[in-house]
Design an enzyme around this catalytic site. Sequence first.
Site, PDB file in Angstrom:
ATOM      1  N   GLU A   1       0.810  -1.222   0.000  1.00  0.00           N
ATOM      2  CA  GLU A   1       0.000   0.000   0.000  1.00  0.00           C
ATOM      3  C   GLU A   1       0.845   1.273   0.000  1.00  0.00           C
ATOM      4  O   GLU A   1       0.546   2.223  -0.728  1.00  0.00           O
ATOM      5  CB  GLU A   1      -0.918  -0.002   1.231  1.00  0.00           C
ATOM      6  CG  GLU A   1      -1.816   1.212   1.320  1.00  0.00           C
ATOM      7  CD  GLU A   1      -2.579   1.230   2.627  1.00  0.00           C
ATOM      8  OE1 GLU A   1      -3.237   2.241   2.888  1.00  0.00           O
ATOM      9  OE2 GLU A   1      -2.506   0.253   3.389  1.00  0.00           O
ATOM     10  N   ASP A   2       1.910   1.309   0.815  1.00  0.00           N
ATOM     11  CA  ASP A   2       2.628   2.563   1.062  1.00  0.00           C
ATOM     12  C   ASP A   2       4.002   2.649   0.407  1.00  0.00           C
ATOM     13  O   ASP A   2       4.690   3.655   0.550  1.00  0.00           O
ATOM     14  CB  ASP A   2       2.796   2.776   2.581  1.00  0.00           C
ATOM     15  CG  ASP A   2       1.464   3.025   3.266  1.00  0.00           C
ATOM     16  OD1 ASP A   2       0.518   3.437   2.568  1.00  0.00           O
ATOM     17  OD2 ASP A   2       1.365   2.803   4.488  1.00  0.00           O
TER      18      ASP A   2
END
Length: 734
Positions: free
Chosen positions: A80-81
């Site tokens: 996700e990051d």
Amino acid sequence: MTMEERYLRLEEAIRSYNPGANFALIRSAYEFAANAHNGQLRKDGSPYVTHPLSVALIVAEELHLDSESIVAALLHDTIEDTGTSHEEVAKLFSPTVADLVEGVSKLNRVHFTSKAQEQMENLRKMLMAMSKDVRVMLVKIADRLHNMRTMEYQTPAKQKQKSFETMEIYAPIAHRLGMQRMKWELEDLSLKYLDPVGYQEITDALDAKEAEYKDFMEQINAQIMERVGESGIQDATVYGRLKHPYSIYRKMYAQSKSLNEIFDLIAFRVIVDSVADCYNVLGIVHDLYKPILGRFKDYIGTPKPNMYQSLHTTVMGVSGIPFEVQIRTHEMHEIAEYGIAAHWKYKQNGQGGGDENSYEWVRRLLENQEGADAEDFIHSLKVDMFADEVFVFTPMGDVINLPAGATPIDYAYSIHSAVGNHMVGAKVNGRIVQYDYQLRNGDVVEVLTSQSARGPSRDWIKIARSSEARSKIRQWFKRERRDENIAAGRASFESELKRSGVTIKELTAEENLPAMLKKLSYNTLDDMYAAIGYGGVTALKVVGRLREDIQRIIQRRQAENAPSAAEQPKVEQPKPEPVRRKAVQGIVVEGMNNCLVKFAKCCTPVPGDEVVGFITRGNGISVHRCDCPNAAPERRKEEEKGRWLRVSWAEQTEEAYRTTLQVTAKDRMGLIVDVSTILSSTKTRVCSLNARSTPDGFGLIELEVEVPGSAQLQTVIRRLEQISGVMRVTRPAG
């Protein structure tokens, strides 16, 4: 503590319960996460990798999960990051780990059309992931728990948003999975930010109560241990505790009591080796202390759906202080504290195995929601998944669990669709009851059926509590009564359209129909009428989706009916540059100075609205919005035409102006709170708020607010329209 020391603490925690874990893989995952998050910082200024490392610690220390779960916890934010892909994680670690990481991700790449849609898709995907591998949810809850433990570094708005989400979604899911210890901590941490004053008052009072009750708890502990030892029961453990803050807060709120009025603050647990010992201890406790009638529950004979088992009894102590005693085996205690995690047993080489059949309810829940819209899905989810259950018996003695508040209709459809469709009555404990009778724990329910039954009634959809029953009733109407559905749906749709000021003929004209059906995703008008008729969608919701088309039809009609230039009153003929006069309450009246001005209550205009003035008898100039029916040219009386005059807003207005809004929404718990939150966040002053519920399940809220102009008002309207369940927001006129 350095990062390396934190990691070594993780390895030590894993060795304590799973010495055969794949430590090389776990070390590799930690180093990969540290490199992927290199340069990223948390709100407190610490390296970002401290978060996944802390989540992994929770997964190891508190849940005792397997190697793959710990690796997934360490990597849970990488997809996700960071620039890491699912394929990369699958290649370096394993496809299972990659799927776990993907399941835990916050799904921020999905584009949502509304807040309700966002919540629906989040929960739907989360549940789908859990139905395939329950470890996704265990890691997700650990992730949320660490975020809540470090929430003090977030902004107040973020604290409230995350705490509300935790209370609404994650704590109930932890409860549904039987993870009581984590559920309590999530609830307490959420309360700390949602009501900090209330939380502090309770924790301060509990500190005082703990000292006050210390001797009492030691005395009861010693008495129970002595009698249990005399009876020959071996290896029994007894301990007492004060209830956690949120459970006390909820009781204070639900029963409108102060802390001093809540007496059962103390609970004792007795943990023994066998089920037989549990019932022996129950006899000892009832012999020692006087049991309180109606406060005994046997969750060993009838376990909760989340596998919780225990004996609960409330007794009166010698000092007149009531307290609860929970009696369970060591295995039951593990399940009570850690829920499904206690069932995730780790076999050789750290490989886990779980009984996934116990979570078939997840798949059933998703199947029942096929085709449901966002609001229906959220409502059904909270009923089916988060509400308490009620246990009833079939005439043969089998236990059936249903949502709290369930009726004989829910029971019938839980047995089989055919039983529900042919039901003509029901008996509870041998007596005939009405269809809306609310079943209670221990009721024996018998369904009366007939092959000549005409099928379910439309009212059953409103009476049924479970989404399974409502879904099956809708399916029957959809399949069996299409012609009737079309007629009922058309009548309902036509009635709702009349309130909007257009006819069904105007809306379904040849030039409008294709675009309208495309917007609503129906092939024909009959399909739309049938959907309204069998309850798949409401007429109010359909009209709400066609709001722009309806407004366009009304505006076109007004333009066609507008009087010609020769018929226009002379005072309303546009003039090149009217002489600007002195403004009164922000209004400039053409040709007048310092006249009395008041704003019409029928349409409550604000700066930015097109306005017109009317000379009243003795009350000055009444200012209306131009779209107000009371100011429409065709409704003006012939003898009063000379009393209508041009008015306009001053170039700068400093006052705040009162206006009225009407909100129509699906009735639900928390609707007023959501509306109040929007008004507060937009810094809108509320002068009055009236709300009522309608018999057909809708909520109508009328607001009187103060705004500086139409720009601010439009912002408020847009924000209110984004609230889950809101159908429309209008400004009354006429």
